[in-house]
Design a protein around this motif. Structure first.
Motif, PDB file in Angstrom:
ATOM      1  N   TYR A 247       1.144  -3.302 -11.294  1.00 23.71           N
ATOM      2  CA  TYR A 247       0.871  -1.879 -11.103  1.00 23.71           C
ATOM      3  C   TYR A 247       1.953  -1.295 -10.210  1.00 23.71           C
ATOM      4  O   TYR A 247       2.184  -1.772  -9.092  1.00 23.71           O
ATOM      5  CB  TYR A 247      -0.503  -1.685 -10.463  1.00 23.71           C
TER       6      TYR A 247
ATOM      7  N   ASN B 213      -0.106   1.827  -3.333  1.00 22.57           N
ATOM      8  CA  ASN B 213      -0.314   1.841  -4.780  1.00 22.57           C
ATOM      9  C   ASN B 213       0.580   0.874  -5.566  1.00 22.57           C
ATOM     10  O   ASN B 213       0.966   1.186  -6.693  1.00 22.57           O
ATOM     11  CB  ASN B 213      -0.126   3.251  -5.330  1.00 22.57           C
ATOM     12  N   LYS B 214       0.873  -0.298  -5.006  1.00 18.02           N
ATOM     13  CA  LYS B 214       1.654  -1.270  -5.770  1.00 18.02           C
ATOM     14  C   LYS B 214       1.017  -2.651  -5.652  1.00 18.02           C
ATOM     15  O   LYS B 214       0.647  -3.090  -4.563  1.00 18.02           O
ATOM     16  CB  LYS B 214       3.113  -1.312  -5.283  1.00 18.02           C
TER      17      LYS B 214
ATOM     18  N   LEU C 132      -7.639   2.016  -8.221  1.00 15.77           N
ATOM     19  CA  LEU C 132      -7.238   1.180  -9.357  1.00 15.77           C
ATOM     20  C   LEU C 132      -8.297   0.146  -9.695  1.00 15.77           C
ATOM     21  O   LEU C 132      -8.702   0.017 -10.856  1.00 15.77           O
ATOM     22  CB  LEU C 132      -5.912   0.484  -9.036  1.00 15.77           C
TER      23      LEU C 132
ATOM     24  N   ASP D  83      -3.221   6.241  -9.011  1.00 18.14           N
ATOM     25  CA  ASP D  83      -4.304   6.140  -8.028  1.00 18.14           C
ATOM     26  C   ASP D  83      -3.860   5.211  -6.903  1.00 18.14           C
ATOM     27  O   ASP D  83      -2.792   4.592  -6.959  1.00 18.14           O
ATOM     28  CB  ASP D  83      -5.578   5.598  -8.694  1.00 18.14           C
ATOM     29  N   THR D  84      -4.700   5.114  -5.873  1.00 18.53           N
ATOM     30  CA  THR D  84      -4.501   4.105  -4.842  1.00 18.53           C
ATOM     31  C   THR D  84      -4.980   2.759  -5.378  1.00 18.53           C
ATOM     32  O   THR D  84      -5.583   2.675  -6.463  1.00 18.53           O
ATOM     33  CB  THR D  84      -5.316   4.456  -3.591  1.00 18.53           C
ATOM     34  N   LEU D  85      -4.757   1.703  -4.614  1.00 18.77           N
ATOM     35  CA  LEU D  85      -5.212   0.385  -5.054  1.00 18.77           C
ATOM     36  C   LEU D  85      -6.735   0.323  -5.108  1.00 18.77           C
ATOM     37  O   LEU D  85      -7.315  -0.309  -5.995  1.00 18.77           O
ATOM     38  CB  LEU D  85      -4.655  -0.697  -4.124  1.00 18.77           C
TER      39      LEU D  85
ATOM     40  N   GLY E 131       2.064   2.049  -9.405  1.00 20.32           N
ATOM     41  CA  GLY E 131       1.602   3.339  -8.900  1.00 20.32           C
ATOM     42  C   GLY E 131       1.403   4.369  -9.984  1.00 20.32           C
ATOM     43  O   GLY E 131       0.745   5.395  -9.753  1.00 20.32           O
TER      44      GLY E 131
ATOM     45  N   ARG F 122       0.838  -1.194   0.000  1.00 19.02           N
ATOM     46  CA  ARG F 122       0.000   0.000   0.000  1.00 19.02           C
ATOM     47  C   ARG F 122       0.878   1.251   0.000  1.00 19.02           C
ATOM     48  O   ARG F 122       1.985   1.210   0.540  1.00 19.02           O
ATOM     49  CB  ARG F 122      -0.908   0.007   1.245  1.00 19.02           C
TER      50      ARG F 122
END
Length: 256
Positions: free
Chosen positions: A107, A90-91, A134, A129-131, A109, A88
């Motif tokens: 992903y 974003n990955k 996403l 975006d954030t997960l 980020g 977290r």
């Protein structure tokens, strides 16, 4: 929420086209009235979501089972697996496979990559975006479902509980070696059950979704294993196109 849970079973079907012990309600517990919403069950769902949001780095392995109903009512069961590496906010790297197909989603980020090893094709989309953002944007714009995407939505406004029409505590059961609290919910045309580990740090270990809109009542089942101390490196979120691979455009869904 139920749409995303059901998508797990649909993922198993699309990739394929695979326990827990028996449980009983607590002794002396009377069956709840029809469509009763047990506040304790709702709170348990909120507590699990809040805990999930605190996890910063983890791995998840999922065994997926989905049922496809034939025209004559016969049901066929299909199986698949999914493995997720997550950091977290974003990955994400997700590997989805069955006997017939394999797909990857990476992903970092900034860019999401969809890769199909058997065809040696990949697609890239710029997306920051954030997960949670996403999974919503991939589904809404491209119809791409991230396995067990509710892991990134539970505990946020994107997974409200006010639409739940019935909720009950169904007792306890073991999923693997973990003692779990078993809860059952009804929402729209779907019934869904969740088994979460007991204690102050609950994790979902099993999900079952039943589609009541179909008289055959097809189900999707997800068994979830957790690794909260993963050893992967951040390089797993970088995608280098394999030799001979081809870039293809991912086509957005048509606007209704």
């Amino acid at each position: 929420m139920v749409r995303r849970l059901l998508a797990l079973g649909l993922l198993a079907i699309s990739l394929a086209a695979p326990g827990s012990h028996a449980q009983t309600a607590p002794a002396g517990t009377a069956p709840p009235p029809a469509n009763a919403v047990d506040p304790g069950s709702i709170q348990a769902l909120k507590d699990m979501g809040a805990h999930l949001q605190t996890l910063k780095r983890f791995q998840v392995s999922i065994e997926l089972t989905g049922e496809r109903v034939l025209a004559d009512g016969q049901k066929l069961q299909h199986m698949a697996t999914a493995d997720l590496d997550v950091v977290r906010p974003n990955k994400l790297r997700a590997r989805m496979s069955s006997a017939r197909s394999e797909r990857e989603l990476i992903y970092d980020g900034k860019t999401v990559t969809l890769f199909t090893p058997a065809l040696n094709y990949y697609s890239r989309v710029e997306l920051v975006d954030t997960l949670g953002g996403l999974v919503n944007r991939l589904q809404e714009k491209f119809g791409v479902e991230v396995p067990l995407s509710d892991l990134f939505l539970w505990g946020t406004p994107a997974a409200p509980v006010d639409k739940i029409e019935a909720a009950m505590n169904a007792g306890q059961a073991f999923v693997g070696d973990d003692l779990c609290d078993h809860y059952a919910f009804r929402q729209g045309q779907f019934d869904w059950q969740i088994w979460m580990t007991t204690g102050s740090r609950p994790l979902p270990r099993k999900l079952v979704v039943t589609n009541r809109a179909d008289e055959a009542r097809p189900q999707s089942i997800s068994l979830i294993d957790w690794n909260l101390k993963p050893t992967f490196k951040d390089s797993v979120f970088a995608f280098t196109p394999p030799k001979g691979s081809s870039a293809v455009q991912i086509v957005p869904l048509k606007s209704k």
